[in-house]
Design a protein around this motif. Structure first.
Motif, PDB file in Angstrom:
ATOM      1  N   TRP A 135       0.814  -1.224   0.000  1.00  0.00           N
ATOM      2  CA  TRP A 135       0.000   0.000   0.000  1.00  0.00           C
ATOM      3  C   TRP A 135       0.844   1.269   0.000  1.00  0.00           C
ATOM      4  O   TRP A 135       0.295   2.375   0.011  1.00  0.00           O
ATOM      5  N   HIS A 136       2.155   1.121  -0.020  1.00  0.00           N
ATOM      6  CA  HIS A 136       3.079   2.256   0.063  1.00  0.00           C
ATOM      7  C   HIS A 136       3.833   2.378  -1.263  1.00  0.00           C
ATOM      8  O   HIS A 136       4.456   1.426  -1.729  1.00  0.00           O
ATOM      9  N   PHE A 137       3.774   3.582  -1.870  1.00  0.00           N
ATOM     10  CA  PHE A 137       4.507   3.866  -3.101  1.00  0.00           C
ATOM     11  C   PHE A 137       5.402   5.077  -2.852  1.00  0.00           C
ATOM     12  O   PHE A 137       4.916   6.140  -2.473  1.00  0.00           O
ATOM     13  N   ARG A 138       6.709   4.905  -3.092  1.00  0.00           N
ATOM     14  CA  ARG A 138       7.640   6.021  -2.839  1.00  0.00           C
ATOM     15  C   ARG A 138       8.032   6.670  -4.174  1.00  0.00           C
ATOM     16  O   ARG A 138       8.513   6.006  -5.083  1.00  0.00           O
ATOM     17  N   PHE A 139       7.867   7.997  -4.226  1.00  0.00           N
ATOM     18  CA  PHE A 139       8.110   8.749  -5.453  1.00  0.00           C
ATOM     19  C   PHE A 139       9.354   9.630  -5.364  1.00  0.00           C
ATOM     20  O   PHE A 139       9.448  10.640  -6.070  1.00  0.00           O
ATOM     21  N   ASP A 140      10.288   9.276  -4.529  1.00  0.00           N
ATOM     22  CA  ASP A 140      11.589   9.938  -4.484  1.00  0.00           C
ATOM     23  C   ASP A 140      12.627   8.846  -4.281  1.00  0.00           C
ATOM     24  O   ASP A 140      12.317   7.774  -3.736  1.00  0.00           O
ATOM     25  N   LEU A 141      13.843   9.101  -4.715  1.00  0.00           N
ATOM     26  CA  LEU A 141      14.903   8.119  -4.498  1.00  0.00           C
ATOM     27  C   LEU A 141      15.129   7.915  -3.011  1.00  0.00           C
ATOM     28  O   LEU A 141      15.012   8.854  -2.206  1.00  0.00           O
ATOM     29  N   HIS A 142      15.479   6.695  -2.625  1.00  0.00           N
ATOM     30  CA  HIS A 142      15.753   6.464  -1.213  1.00  0.00           C
ATOM     31  C   HIS A 142      17.179   6.889  -0.863  1.00  0.00           C
ATOM     32  O   HIS A 142      17.994   7.226  -1.744  1.00  0.00           O
ATOM     33  N   VAL A 143      17.468   6.898   0.416  1.00  0.00           N
ATOM     34  CA  VAL A 143      18.738   7.428   0.915  1.00  0.00           C
ATOM     35  C   VAL A 143      19.934   6.729   0.286  1.00  0.00           C
ATOM     36  O   VAL A 143      20.930   7.370  -0.065  1.00  0.00           O
ATOM     37  N   HIS A 178       7.842  -1.068  -4.839  1.00  0.00           N
ATOM     38  CA  HIS A 178       7.088   0.187  -4.988  1.00  0.00           C
ATOM     39  C   HIS A 178       7.997   1.398  -4.772  1.00  0.00           C
ATOM     40  O   HIS A 178       7.615   2.388  -4.149  1.00  0.00           O
ATOM     41  N   GLN A 179       9.203   1.309  -5.317  1.00  0.00           N
ATOM     42  CA  GLN A 179      10.179   2.394  -5.309  1.00  0.00           C
ATOM     43  C   GLN A 179      10.294   2.944  -6.724  1.00  0.00           C
ATOM     44  O   GLN A 179      10.533   2.190  -7.664  1.00  0.00           O
ATOM     45  N   ILE A 180      10.115   4.265  -6.878  1.00  0.00           N
ATOM     46  CA  ILE A 180      10.271   4.837  -8.212  1.00  0.00           C
ATOM     47  C   ILE A 180      11.741   4.818  -8.610  1.00  0.00           C
ATOM     48  O   ILE A 180      12.636   4.979  -7.779  1.00  0.00           O
ATOM     49  N   ILE A 181      11.958   4.581  -9.893  1.00  0.00           N
ATOM     50  CA  ILE A 181      13.294   4.665 -10.461  1.00  0.00           C
ATOM     51  C   ILE A 181      13.255   5.813 -11.461  1.00  0.00           C
ATOM     52  O   ILE A 181      12.520   5.771 -12.452  1.00  0.00           O
ATOM     53  N   THR A 182      14.020   6.850 -11.183  1.00  0.00           N
ATOM     54  CA  THR A 182      13.939   8.082 -11.966  1.00  0.00           C
ATOM     55  C   THR A 182      15.305   8.752 -12.024  1.00  0.00           C
ATOM     56  O   THR A 182      16.209   8.411 -11.256  1.00  0.00           O
ATOM     57  N   GLU A 183      15.460   9.703 -12.943  1.00  0.00           N
ATOM     58  CA  GLU A 183      16.718  10.433 -13.043  1.00  0.00           C
ATOM     59  C   GLU A 183      16.929  11.330 -11.830  1.00  0.00           C
ATOM     60  O   GLU A 183      15.985  11.658 -11.114  1.00  0.00           O
ATOM     61  N   TYR A 184      18.162  11.757 -11.621  1.00  0.00           N
ATOM     62  CA  TYR A 184      18.479  12.685 -10.536  1.00  0.00           C
ATOM     63  C   TYR A 184      19.588  13.615 -11.006  1.00  0.00           C
ATOM     64  O   TYR A 184      20.280  13.333 -11.998  1.00  0.00           O
ATOM     65  N   PHE A 185      19.737  14.718 -10.289  1.00  0.00           N
ATOM     66  CA  PHE A 185      20.721  15.725 -10.681  1.00  0.00           C
ATOM     67  C   PHE A 185      21.571  16.141  -9.484  1.00  0.00           C
ATOM     68  O   PHE A 185      21.164  16.011  -8.337  1.00  0.00           O
ATOM     69  N   VAL A 186      22.751  16.628  -9.792  1.00  0.00           N
ATOM     70  CA  VAL A 186      23.564  17.317  -8.792  1.00  0.00           C
ATOM     71  C   VAL A 186      23.636  18.772  -9.222  1.00  0.00           C
ATOM     72  O   VAL A 186      24.045  19.078 -10.352  1.00  0.00           O
ATOM     73  N   GLY A 187      23.170  19.666  -8.352  1.00  0.00           N
ATOM     74  CA  GLY A 187      23.178  21.090  -8.659  1.00  0.00           C
ATOM     75  C   GLY A 187      24.218  21.816  -7.827  1.00  0.00           C
ATOM     76  O   GLY A 187      24.401  21.518  -6.643  1.00  0.00           O
ATOM     77  N   THR A 188      24.902  22.761  -8.455  1.00  0.00           N
ATOM     78  CA  THR A 188      25.879  23.600  -7.761  1.00  0.00           C
ATOM     79  C   THR A 188      25.332  25.015  -7.665  1.00  0.00           C
ATOM     80  O   THR A 188      24.889  25.592  -8.662  1.00  0.00           O
ATOM     81  N   PHE A 189      25.347  25.572  -6.473  1.00  0.00           N
ATOM     82  CA  PHE A 189      24.814  26.911  -6.211  1.00  0.00           C
ATOM     83  C   PHE A 189      25.856  27.937  -6.643  1.00  0.00           C
ATOM     84  O   PHE A 189      26.948  28.018  -6.067  1.00  0.00           O
ATOM     85  N   LYS A 190      25.519  28.730  -7.674  1.00  0.00           N
ATOM     86  CA  LYS A 190      26.541  29.627  -8.218  1.00  0.00           C
ATOM     87  C   LYS A 190      25.913  30.783  -8.982  1.00  0.00           C
ATOM     88  O   LYS A 190      24.715  30.779  -9.302  1.00  0.00           O
TER      89      LYS A 190
END
Length: 419
Positions: free
Chosen positions: A151-159, A368-380
């Protein structure tokens, strides 16, 4: 005979009234597809919950304008959980009392664990009034491993996934790091997973400090910065969020610490303002989206969507993953041809949806873990869209495709007998 007919007619009217009363709430509930949303809307983490709420409503308005699902509109029903599992469970009870098919929660893996348990128990007891828990940001790894639930669906990457991305982003010249995390399920998960991936991928790096702090209690991080500077650390790695992240990095920038900051959540509301211009090219965030991603990849529709939110609310749109959630719901409800939670849950398994950036995503059936792209952002400086009027924004320094963030799972899911 007349008396019998009169009695039958009266009995029919009474039964009709009773059934109408009993079914009235359900009929009203069926007018829209209600999604209960519970997160901190008061207290020290209220800024996070409020920002989430505004972004979700913006997304729902867009999804509804595109036809909703089965001709019905989605409706968000907020509940303040004050960062307390007990209040989240009260929200769950209210949602099930109103026969809502979904409850959504983002902030706090301790709250997520309580909701998983509460939803499991409710659904076992009430097979005709089940509910699906949509996890939009509670990311302790174990929630889709040892504690996984149908009953649990996670929509963000896990730790574990985020930690691997973070460690891979560390440059070769960084050989000493300091870890600070919040002392509860999520922070402990970050602490464990970051160490695991440092050992696996960067055995040359020395952990010169490792601390857990009480959640939302520290108002002055300057004593921590004194220790960090004395340790000789070149980088601070943290999963902190909300004021525990904002105040930590602000203290480091104000103290002039010669540090690079590797974070999970510096890009969220309030983070850029707290960091300020002193964080130029020194703060990185592992993130599902940054406002400069769309123009960098030439996606005009995504850029206009994010800009539309900024123009309306005057802070950054960071919740691309929330739009993905509602696009999954839209697709699953239409596929199921029903608002029945069991049918929707089955329809969502192994569902594949292109997100609004055009990348492929998949809701893995096994856990029920989403598999999706991710990014690394640099604050600049020098980016098209700055963050919170600071003059600095998140430039994409790395893009990690879904196939490259996937990790094995240990989930042994108990599936409902009805399926």
């Amino acid at each position: 005979m007349l008396q019998g007919k009169w009695f039958s007619a009266l009995f029919g009217i009474v039964i009709g009234i009773v059934l109408g009363t009993a079914g009235g709430g359900q009929a009203l509930a069926q007018g829209t597809i209600k999604v209960a949303y519970t997160d901190p809307l008061s207290g020290p983490f209220a800024q996070v919950g409020d920002a989430n709420l505004k972004q979700m409503q913006y997304i729902i308005d867009y999804i509804n304008a595109k036809g909703g699902a089965l001709g019905k509109k989605f409706e968000l029903v907020p509940f303040d959980n004050k960062s307390q599992p007990s209040d989240a469970l009260i929200a769950l009870k209210s949602a099930t009392d109103q026969s809502m098919p979904f409850i959504m929660q983002c902030s706090g893996s301790n709250i997520a664990a309580a909701l998983i348990d509460g939803v499991n128990k409710h659904n076992d007891r009430n097979p005709d009034n089940r509910i699906i828990y949509l996890n939009c940001g509670a990311v302790a790894t174990e929630l889709t491993n040892e504690q996984c639930s149908f009953w649990h669906f996670r929509f963000d990457l896990h730790v574990g996934m985020k930690a691997e991305v973070m460690v891979r982003a560390l440059p070769k010249d960084v050989t000493k790091v300091y870890l600070i995390n919040q002392d509860y399920l999520f922070g402990q998960s970050v602490q464990r997973e970051v160490k695991t991936y440092l050992t696996k991928l960067r055995p040359d790096i020395q952990v010169v400090g490792d601390e857990l702090i009480p959640l939302g209690k520290i108002k002055d991080f300057s004593p921590y910065l004194t220790k960090i500077k004395a340790s000789g650390a070149q980088a601070l790695l943290t999963g902190n969020w909300g004021p525990d992240m904002n105040l930590l990095i602000k203290a480091g920038v104000d103290a002039g610490a010669d540090l690079r900051y590797y974070t999970f959540y510096a890009h969220l509301a309030g983070g850029p303002t707290a960091i300020g211009v002193g964080g130029d090219n020194r703060v990185l965030a592992v993130m599902p989206f940054g406002e400069n991603v769309a123009p960098e990849i030439g996606n005009k529709e995504a850029e206009e969507f994010a800009k539309g939110f900024r123009d309306k609310h005057k802070f950054d749109f960071s919740a691309a993953g929330f739009r993905t959630i509602f696009e999954y719901l839209q697709a699953a409800v239409n596929k199921a041809g029903s608002v029945d939670p069991t049918k929707i849950a089955l329809a969502m398994e192994d569902l594949q949806v292109k997100d609004f950036l055009g990348f492929d995503t998949k809701m893995r059936k096994a856990d029920h873990q989403i598999i999706t792209e991710y990014f690394v952002g640099t604050f600049k400086k020098g980016v098209k869209y700055d963050a919170e009027g600071t003059g600095l924004g998140w430039a994409t320094s790395a893009t990690i495709l879904a196939k490259d963030v996937d990790q094995p799972n240990t989930c042994k899911m108990k599936r409902p007998s009805a399926s």
